[in-house]
Design a protein around this motif. Structure first.
Motif, mmCIF file in Angstrom:
data_model
loop_
_atom_site.group_PDB
_atom_site.id
_atom_site.type_symbol
_atom_site.label_atom_id
_atom_site.label_comp_id
_atom_site.label_asym_id
_atom_site.label_seq_id
_atom_site.Cartn_x
_atom_site.Cartn_y
_atom_site.Cartn_z
ATOM 1 N N GLU A 170 57.819 -60.659 -149.577
ATOM 2 C CA GLU A 170 57.797 -59.189 -149.619
ATOM 3 C C GLU A 170 57.624 -58.630 -148.212
ATOM 4 O OE1 GLU A 170 55.167 -57.470 -152.509
ATOM 5 O OE2 GLU A 170 55.972 -55.469 -152.127
ATOM 6 N N VAL A 171 58.453 -57.663 -147.859
ATOM 7 C CA VAL A 171 58.381 -57.078 -146.517
ATOM 8 C C VAL A 171 58.298 -55.554 -146.607
ATOM 9 C CG1 VAL A 171 59.683 -58.957 -145.427
ATOM 10 C CG2 VAL A 171 60.931 -56.973 -146.322
ATOM 11 N N ASP A 172 57.913 -54.959 -145.493
ATOM 12 C CA ASP A 172 57.851 -53.500 -145.389
ATOM 13 C C ASP A 172 58.662 -53.093 -144.172
ATOM 14 O OD1 ASP A 172 55.599 -53.161 -147.435
ATOM 15 O OD2 ASP A 172 54.753 -54.585 -146.012
ATOM 16 N N THR A 173 59.639 -52.242 -144.390
ATOM 17 C CA THR A 173 60.470 -51.805 -143.265
ATOM 18 C C THR A 173 60.196 -50.326 -142.991
ATOM 19 O OG1 THR A 173 62.293 -51.194 -144.724
ATOM 20 C CG2 THR A 173 62.282 -53.459 -143.891
ATOM 21 N N PRO A 174 60.514 -49.866 -141.764
ATOM 22 C CA PRO A 174 60.173 -48.479 -141.428
ATOM 23 C C PRO A 174 60.987 -47.448 -142.215
ATOM 24 C CG PRO A 174 61.297 -49.566 -139.611
ATOM 25 C CD PRO A 174 61.117 -50.598 -140.653
ATOM 26 N N LYS A 175 60.351 -46.331 -142.442
ATOM 27 C CA LYS A 175 61.026 -45.225 -143.124
ATOM 28 C C LYS A 175 61.434 -44.155 -142.116
ATOM 29 C CE LYS A 175 60.161 -47.461 -146.828
ATOM 30 N NZ LYS A 175 60.200 -48.733 -146.099
ATOM 31 N N ILE A 176 60.914 -44.241 -140.917
ATOM 32 C CA ILE A 176 61.349 -43.336 -139.843
ATOM 33 C C ILE A 176 62.262 -44.151 -138.951
ATOM 34 C CG2 ILE A 176 60.619 -41.919 -137.891
ATOM 35 C CD1 ILE A 176 57.898 -41.629 -139.203
ATOM 36 N N ILE A 177 63.511 -43.712 -138.833
ATOM 37 C CA ILE A 177 64.488 -44.535 -138.127
ATOM 38 C C ILE A 177 65.315 -43.705 -137.148
ATOM 39 C CG2 ILE A 177 64.685 -46.295 -139.929
ATOM 40 C CD1 ILE A 177 67.261 -44.764 -140.812
ATOM 41 N N ALA A 178 66.046 -44.425 -136.276
ATOM 42 C CA ALA A 178 66.782 -43.728 -135.210
ATOM 43 C C ALA A 178 68.244 -43.484 -135.551
ATOM 44 C CB ALA A 178 66.677 -44.530 -133.916
ATOM 45 N N ALA A 221 64.756 -42.970 -143.604
ATOM 46 C CA ALA A 221 65.614 -44.105 -143.964
ATOM 47 C C ALA A 221 66.273 -43.884 -145.322
ATOM 48 C CB ALA A 221 64.802 -45.393 -143.968
ATOM 49 N N GLN A 222 67.562 -44.176 -145.392
ATOM 50 C CA GLN A 222 68.311 -44.081 -146.668
ATOM 51 C C GLN A 222 68.178 -45.367 -147.471
ATOM 52 O OE1 GLN A 222 71.589 -43.598 -144.060
ATOM 53 N NE2 GLN A 222 72.325 -41.785 -145.112
ATOM 54 N N SER A 223 67.893 -46.454 -146.744
ATOM 55 C CA SER A 223 67.712 -47.764 -147.382
ATOM 56 C C SER A 223 67.147 -48.699 -146.312
ATOM 57 C CB SER A 223 69.045 -48.303 -147.902
ATOM 58 O OG SER A 223 69.762 -48.918 -146.856
ATOM 59 N N PRO A 224 66.652 -49.867 -146.709
ATOM 60 C CA PRO A 224 66.137 -50.810 -145.695
ATOM 61 C C PRO A 224 67.248 -51.704 -145.151
ATOM 62 C CG PRO A 224 65.687 -51.671 -147.864
ATOM 63 C CD PRO A 224 66.410 -50.369 -148.072
ATOM 64 N N GLN A 225 68.493 -51.327 -145.404
ATOM 65 C CA GLN A 225 69.637 -52.210 -145.229
ATOM 66 C C GLN A 225 69.591 -53.061 -143.954
ATOM 67 O OE1 GLN A 225 71.917 -52.780 -147.526
ATOM 68 N NE2 GLN A 225 72.732 -54.367 -146.200
ATOM 69 N N LEU A 226 69.587 -52.416 -142.779
ATOM 70 C CA LEU A 226 69.763 -53.196 -141.552
ATOM 71 C C LEU A 226 68.546 -54.068 -141.282
ATOM 72 C CD1 LEU A 226 71.593 -50.534 -139.359
ATOM 73 C CD2 LEU A 226 72.494 -52.076 -141.117
ATOM 74 N N PHE A 270 63.025 -44.353 -150.565
ATOM 75 C CA PHE A 270 64.005 -44.025 -149.534
ATOM 76 C C PHE A 270 64.548 -42.636 -149.803
ATOM 77 C CE2 PHE A 270 63.545 -48.545 -149.311
ATOM 78 C CZ PHE A 270 63.457 -48.735 -147.948
ATOM 79 N N TYR A 271 65.298 -42.122 -148.813
ATOM 80 C CA TYR A 271 65.606 -40.687 -148.809
ATOM 81 C C TYR A 271 67.096 -40.419 -148.653
ATOM 82 C CZ TYR A 271 60.667 -40.897 -148.401
ATOM 83 O OH TYR A 271 59.367 -41.195 -148.673
ATOM 84 N N ARG A 272 67.607 -39.534 -149.467
ATOM 85 C CA ARG A 272 69.017 -39.150 -149.360
ATOM 86 C C ARG A 272 69.122 -37.635 -149.465
ATOM 87 N NH1 ARG A 272 72.270 -44.063 -151.251
ATOM 88 N NH2 ARG A 272 70.909 -45.652 -150.384
ATOM 89 N N ALA A 273 69.691 -37.028 -148.428
ATOM 90 C CA ALA A 273 69.855 -35.566 -148.447
ATOM 91 C C ALA A 273 71.107 -35.208 -149.223
ATOM 92 C CB ALA A 273 69.912 -35.042 -147.017
ATOM 93 N N GLU A 274 71.108 -35.526 -150.510
ATOM 94 C CA GLU A 274 72.270 -35.239 -151.362
ATOM 95 C C GLU A 274 71.955 -34.017 -152.193
ATOM 96 O OE1 GLU A 274 74.321 -39.261 -152.931
ATOM 97 O OE2 GLU A 274 72.174 -39.155 -153.244
#
Ligand code: AMO
Length: 424
Positions: A154-162, A184-189, A207-211
């Motif tokens: 299990e990992v945690d990736t950042p939600k604030i991204i560039a 972040a829209q997903s932890p993809q990368l 995760f966040y999507r401005a839809e």
């Protein structure tokens, strides 16, 4: 408080004993010279019987307590015929409820969804609503179990991204001191990068999507269940996803029984297998049913409905056109090694094999019209031995609508966020 507290679900173990119980006053009836208070907590309920002839001051006090107030009752547990009651020594009001309440917490007077969401904490006193979230917590536990049992980390990736990961169209921009950043829209990368060091990683996070979507299946903040596996291709991760869905359904049927009974819902049985049809085959089915769709277009609601007539359960659509897939997906000619997992007309998950070769990945970024330099922070690792890898992202909230039998995604999220609502 916790040490003294007897939960009402376990009150039958305390007959003839003195106890402290806590809960809210669900109901109050006066019959002759006796006040019957129904006290409820998260685990059960009990009747508190106050006789005027025995405890005049408590009786008078009980008459004044507003329903839904939080009480602490000290009393003796008594078996009266078949009924367990508490004969109180003392009743303390810890928090008085103001009336009228914005919703009826007993659920007798039904409330509409916006009112329920607006009053979420109070709505949790309604057993069917509480059951949805108990089922959700259990589902997350079962998913974690599945991943851990299979050796994933299990990992945690950042939600604030560039930079964007899923394309720029639906990014939330935020002010990050004197710079612009994104949610972040997903932890993809990140999940892909982590296959350099782990055989398989998973994350369950928001995760966040401005839809600006106003459907019953879109939120701007959603929970994604993500997996990424080293030395795997899309067939391997479809096998894993299929096993995971079967495991979830099996365990929810077993361990979720109390909640499903309250909800009056039976989730689908674990399927023996899940059909895998190609994008081309999906188009044929849609067209054979009078649907119009050009090769290379995404399959929208109308097409999905037609497919669901033929394929009502879980099935995969594989080999999507390159034009409608993100840059990180493994290309094969005009197609990609990609899949969507469907449940009827609902898309639950998508995934695929990833491009793990440095030059090809940079070419794909360019081809998608993105600025390749802005992805250097990511692509540079692909020069140092990136294993072939594959993965998927599954929408937990969408899955919960299937498991709990709720129609609207907002019913399975405690504090849903959509283009209109930012509170409570
Ligand atoms: P995708 O964008 O298809 O793929 O998202 C994966 C799954 O997440 C859920 N989902 C949503 N649920 C509610 N509201 C939304 N706005 C929303 N957007 C997506 C869906 C969807 O199938 N990185 C890839 C996955 C991968 O390849 O690993 C991705 O994000 O159930």
């Amino acid at each position: 408080m916790l040490k003294d507290r007897v939960k009402l679900g376990e009150i039958d173990k305390y007959i003839d004993k003195d106890v402290y119980v806590y809960g809210w006053l669900e109901d109050k009836r006066i019959v002759g010279q006796v006040a019957f208070l129904v006290l409820r907590d998260m685990t059960g309920k009990v009747q508190v019987t106050v006789k005027k002839s025995v405890k005049r001051h408590l009786y008078t006090h009980a008459l004044t307590i507003p329903r839904q107030s939080i009480l602490k009752v000290h009393g003796k547990v008594n078996l009266y015929g078949e009924t367990i009651e508490i004969v109180p020594h003392d009743i303390q009001v810890l928090s008085e409820a103001k009336h009228p309440l914005p919703i009826d917490p007993t659920g007798r007077v039904p409330a509409n969804l916006p009112t329920i969401i607006d009053n979420r904490p109070l709505s949790l006193r309604i057993p069917t609503i509480r059951a949805v979230f108990q089922l959700r917590a259990l589902t997350k536990q079962v998913i974690r179990e599945f991943f851990i049992n299979n050796g994933f980390v299990e990992v945690d990736t950042p939600k604030i991204i560039a930079t964007a990961t899923e394309g720029g169209a639906n990014l939330f921009e935020i002010k990050y001191f004197d710079r612009v950043a994104y949610l972040a829209q997903s932890p993809q990368l990140y999940k892909e990068q982590l296959t350099m060091g782990f055989d398989g990683v998973f994350e369950i996070a928001q995760f966040y999507r401005a839809e600006k979507s106003h459907t019953r299946r879109h939120l701007t903040e959603f929970t994604s269940v993500d997996l990424e596996v080293a030395f795997a291709d899309y067939n391997d991760v479809m096998d894993i996803l299929e096993e995971m869905i079967k495991y979830i359904l099996t365990e929810i049927h077993k361990r979720g029984k109390p909640y499903l009974e309250i909800l009056g819902h039976t989730p689908p049985e674990p399927p023996t297998s899940m059909k895998r049809i190609t994008y081309d085959e999906a188009l044929e089915i849609i067209r054979s049913k009078g649907g119009e769709i050009k090769w290379g277009e995404d399959i929208e609601s109308e097409g999905l409905e037609k497919l669901a007539e033929e394929l009502p359960g879980f099935y995969f659509i594989v080999d999507w056109p390159w034009d409608i897939k993100p840059f990180y997906i493994m290309r094969k000619g005009d197609l990609t090694e990609s899949f969507d997992l469907m449940m009827g007309r609902l898309e639950l998950s998508s995934g695929g094999t990833r491009e793990h070769r440095y030059n090809e990945l940079r070419r794909n970024i360019r081809e998608k019209g993105l600025n390749v330099e802005s992805f250097d922070y990511h692509t540079r690792f692909y020069q140092y031995g990136m294993p072939p890898h594959a993965g998927f992202g599954l929408g937990l909230d969408r899955l919960m609508t299937i498991l709990s039998g709720r129609e609207n995604i907002r019913e399975v999220v405690l504090y849903p966020r959509d283009p209109e609502s930012l509170t409570p």
